[in-house]
Design a protein around this motif. Structure first.
Motif, short mmCIF file in Angstrom:
data_model
loop_
_atom_site.label_atom_id
_atom_site.label_comp_id
_atom_site.label_asym_id
_atom_site.label_seq_id
_atom_site.Cartn_x
_atom_site.Cartn_y
_atom_site.Cartn_z
N GLU A 108 123.10 102.04 80.80
CA GLU A 108 122.27 100.85 80.91
C GLU A 108 120.80 101.22 81.00
N ARG A 109 120.48 102.26 81.76
CA ARG A 109 119.09 102.70 81.85
C ARG A 109 118.58 103.18 80.49
N ARG A 110 119.45 103.85 79.74
CA ARG A 110 119.07 104.32 78.42
C ARG A 110 118.81 103.13 77.48
N ARG A 111 119.65 102.11 77.55
CA ARG A 111 119.44 100.92 76.73
C ARG A 111 118.10 100.28 77.05
N ARG A 112 117.80 100.16 78.34
CA ARG A 112 116.52 99.57 78.74
C ARG A 112 115.35 100.46 78.29
N LEU A 113 115.51 101.77 78.40
CA LEU A 113 114.44 102.70 77.99
C LEU A 113 114.11 102.50 76.52
N GLU A 114 115.13 102.47 75.68
CA GLU A 114 114.90 102.30 74.24
C GLU A 114 114.25 100.96 73.94
N LEU A 132 101.47 106.40 69.04
CA LEU A 132 101.32 106.55 70.49
C LEU A 132 102.22 107.68 70.98
N PRO A 133 101.68 108.61 71.78
CA PRO A 133 102.44 109.81 72.15
C PRO A 133 103.40 109.60 73.32
N ILE A 134 104.25 108.58 73.24
CA ILE A 134 105.30 108.35 74.22
C ILE A 134 106.58 108.09 73.44
N PHE A 135 107.56 109.01 73.59
CA PHE A 135 108.78 108.92 72.80
C PHE A 135 110.00 108.96 73.71
N PRO A 136 111.12 108.36 73.27
CA PRO A 136 112.38 108.57 74.00
C PRO A 136 112.98 109.91 73.62
N MET A 157 107.60 112.83 76.68
CA MET A 157 108.97 112.68 76.23
C MET A 157 109.76 112.00 77.35
N ALA A 158 110.06 110.73 77.19
CA ALA A 158 110.72 109.94 78.24
C ALA A 158 112.23 110.08 78.12
N TYR A 159 112.88 110.43 79.23
CA TYR A 159 114.34 110.52 79.17
C TYR A 159 115.05 109.68 80.22
N ASP A 160 114.33 108.91 80.98
CA ASP A 160 115.00 107.97 81.89
C ASP A 160 114.03 106.86 82.27
N LEU A 161 114.61 105.71 82.63
CA LEU A 161 113.84 104.58 83.07
C LEU A 161 114.21 104.28 84.52
N MET A 162 113.23 104.37 85.41
CA MET A 162 113.46 104.18 86.83
C MET A 162 113.16 102.75 87.28
N GLU A 163 112.23 102.11 86.57
CA GLU A 163 111.84 100.75 86.93
C GLU A 163 111.44 100.00 85.66
N SER A 164 111.85 98.75 85.56
CA SER A 164 111.39 97.87 84.47
C SER A 164 111.28 96.46 85.01
N GLU A 165 110.31 95.74 84.48
CA GLU A 165 110.03 94.38 84.95
C GLU A 165 109.85 94.33 86.47
N GLY A 166 109.34 95.44 87.02
CA GLY A 166 109.11 95.52 88.45
C GLY A 166 110.36 95.71 89.29
N GLU A 167 111.53 95.94 88.65
CA GLU A 167 112.80 96.08 89.36
C GLU A 167 113.24 97.54 89.34
N ASP A 168 113.70 98.03 90.49
CA ASP A 168 114.25 99.38 90.62
C ASP A 168 115.58 99.44 89.85
N ARG A 169 115.65 100.29 88.83
CA ARG A 169 116.85 100.38 87.99
C ARG A 169 117.68 101.63 88.28
N ARG A 170 117.34 102.37 89.30
CA ARG A 170 118.00 103.66 89.53
C ARG A 170 119.48 103.54 89.86
N GLY A 171 119.89 102.42 90.41
CA GLY A 171 121.30 102.24 90.74
C GLY A 171 122.17 101.86 89.56
N GLU A 172 121.55 101.53 88.43
CA GLU A 172 122.32 101.17 87.24
C GLU A 172 122.87 102.43 86.57
#
Length: 545
Positions: free
Chosen positions: A343-349, A359-363, A324-339
């Motif tokens: 915005e992190r939620r939008r990227r996660l979705e 597939l057993p990976i859900f937001p 159960m994923a509730y945050d995105l820390m990195e996408s496209e190899g970029e650290d997103r923690r400062g966003e």
């Protein structure tokens, strides 16, 4: 060893954060990289395999000090710390102490103990005792017994090392996370001023952000609205009851880390298989859950998989899992923690949208409510949903490091409680070594007997502990080593997070996170709860009835 012993002493003798950080900084500035690496390794919770068990150490110390074993045991009971007791009783400490550096103590005196013959092991202990002074012996015993703790949080160690290296604690926390070895090379890499690329180690996790309990803040402020302001400023999610984990997909590899920085990929292969569908350069924060038919399974079922290093076909069928994923820390190899969170939620979705439903990976779903009172009412459904309550996250918050107050709160449901009878007591450790603070509690069977169901040692004030300690001494029926059997008359209310079946316990039940809520001097032992009531609660949690 002298420098590390001095550090241990300085940390042990103060409760002030600034003094602890200053002591750590002094050490890391002065220590050679070989020693600093081992110090960092021990201070961040790592340990070598136990070289000597406590029973053997007590016997050897008693023999070498010329004391009968029973007197050694009495000394241990009074001091409450075997490492300290052994350091004080071992004869003829060296007046100057050992010059042996910490890295050689670890590699030449501790690591070999595990595989030595008993005679060689004892000879090595005697040789080391002869070289060390009392304080060094104390630290040495802590290390060989596998119980090295010094009352300093990992975050303080990271802060001090970051100050020495000259960069932000968040960067240092990232470098210290994950797997590294106590070598001069790894230590120099950790403290290097130049940026350490993630690509150099695809498995490198980020430090987790931890939430504070909301209840204390509400009590202090008066209401939810006064504590948190407008509900629209907050993203609300269910608080899942599983294993906090970080799912990494980098360089064609999939890695699953637990919050305790343990690799658990092999235990949950279906999550690793599903993660192949994630874009490369993705890191998700979330929860591993037992998952069946769109619902989380009880934590006790998930625990059957936690204890296994790998998962065979049967356990995968019996306890299917999901992430159960509730945050995105990195996408496209970029650290997103400062966003910001939104915005992190939008990227996660967006990252999870292409994944198929199989597939057993859900937001983690966002919970909507019109008001704080409506949210409070919805929270009452938590147990039916097999969750622990809510997570409240400020929409404009970055993903921070460690436990930072203000942006993330956990609003848990009230714990389960039971009134139980104290039946056994033991002395505590450290500053509580002279007091009976560790208690075993029982409930009534249908046959009118008390059966042990849980142990607890936290929840009472210092004054209550002293009062209970006096009562224990005055109402002891029998003593068996360190354990006192007391008159079954004292009732306390205990809180716990849940129950699960256990073949190791006589009652057949194990409790999660038991702690004392209050003394129940208004109740007699006969009014305490029954095993049947706990069994009914267990069945309800499992959905059996």
């Amino acid at each position: 060893m002298r420098l590390f012993t001095r550090l241990y002493t300085e940390l042990d003798e103060t409760n002030r954060t600034t003094e602890k950080v200053a002591a750590l900084e002094r050490y890391f500035r002065a220590a050679e990289p070989e020693d600093a690496a081992w110090a960092l390794w021990f201070l961040t919770g790592n340990r070598l395999p136990r070289g000597v068990n406590s029973r053997v150490l007590r016997e050897w110390v008693a023999e070498d000090s010329g004391l009968p074993l029973w007197l050694m045991e009495e000394c241990y009971g009074a001091v409450g710390d075997l490492a300290e007791t052994a350091a004080l009783l071992t004869p003829e400490p060296h007046p100057e102490g050992s010059d042996l550096p910490l890295h050689r103590v670890a590699t030449e005196r501790i690591r070999p103990l595990k595989t030595m013959e008993e005679a060689d092991r004892r000879a090595l202990l005697r040789r080391t005792w002869a070289e060390m002074n009392t304080r060094q012996r104390f630290v040495w015993h802590k290390l060989i017994l596998g119980g090295f703790r010094v009352g300093v949080a990992k975050t303080l160690v990271v802060r001090a090392l970051a100050n020495v290296a000259g960069f932000e604690p968040a960067i240092m926390a990232h470098r210290v996370a994950g797997k590294w070895q106590p070598t001069a090379e790894d230590y120099c890499r950790i403290v290097a001023c130049d940026d350490v690329a993630i690509a150099a180690d695809p498995a490198q996790p980020y430090p987790f952000y931890l939430a504070y309990p909301l209840e204390d803040e509400v009590r202090k402020r008066g209401s939810l609205g006064e504590a948190l302001g407008d509900l629209a400023e907050w993203q609300v999610e269910w608080k899942w009851d599983g294993i906090r984990a970080q799912l990494i997909r980098r360089a064609g590899q999939t890695i699953l880390w637990s919050r305790g920085e343990e690799l658990i990929t092999e235990r949950f292969p279906e999550i690793a298989e599903a993660a192949r569908a994630l874009p490369d350069g993705t890191v998700l924060d979330g929860e591993v859950l037992g998952w069946r038919e769109g619902m989380p399974m009880p934590f006790g079922d998930l625990q059957k998989r936690i204890t296994r290093k790998t998962a065979g076909p049967k356990i995968r069928r019996d306890v299917p899992v999901a992430f159960m994923a509730y945050d995105l820390m990195e996408s496209e190899g970029e650290d997103r923690r400062g966003e910001p969170m939104t915005e992190r939620r939008r990227r996660l979705e967006a990252v999870l949208a292409p994944l198929t439903a199989e597939l057993p990976i859900f937001p983690s779903p966002v919970v909507e409510a019109e008001s704080w009172e409506a949210l409070r009412a919805l929270r009452e459904e938590s147990r039916e949903r097999r969750v622990e309550g809510f997570m409240l996250k400020r929409r404009d918050s970055p993903y921070r490091v460690g436990r930072a107050k203000g942006d993330w709160w956990k609003w848990k449901v009230e714990p389960y409680t039971a009134d139980c009878v104290m039946i056994y007591a033991q002395r505590g450790h450290g500053r509580r070594a002279s007091l009976y603070t560790d208690y075993t509690f029982g409930v009534w069977t249908d046959e009118g007997e008390l059966v042990p169901v849980m142990k607890a040692y936290s929840g009472l004030t210092d004054q209550e502990i002293r009062e209970v300690d006096r009562w224990i001494r005055q109402n002891t029926l029998e003593s068996h080593g360190p354990v006192r059997i007391v008159k079954p008359e004292r009732v306390m209310e205990l809180a716990f997070e849940g129950l699960q079946e256990s073949k190791r316990h006589k009652s057949g039940i194990a409790t999660r996170f038991p702690r004392i809520v209050r003394l129940r001097d208004d109740k007699t032992a006969e009014e305490a709860d029954t095993l049947a009531s706990l069994q009914s609660l267990l069945a309800m949690q499992k959905g059996d009835s």
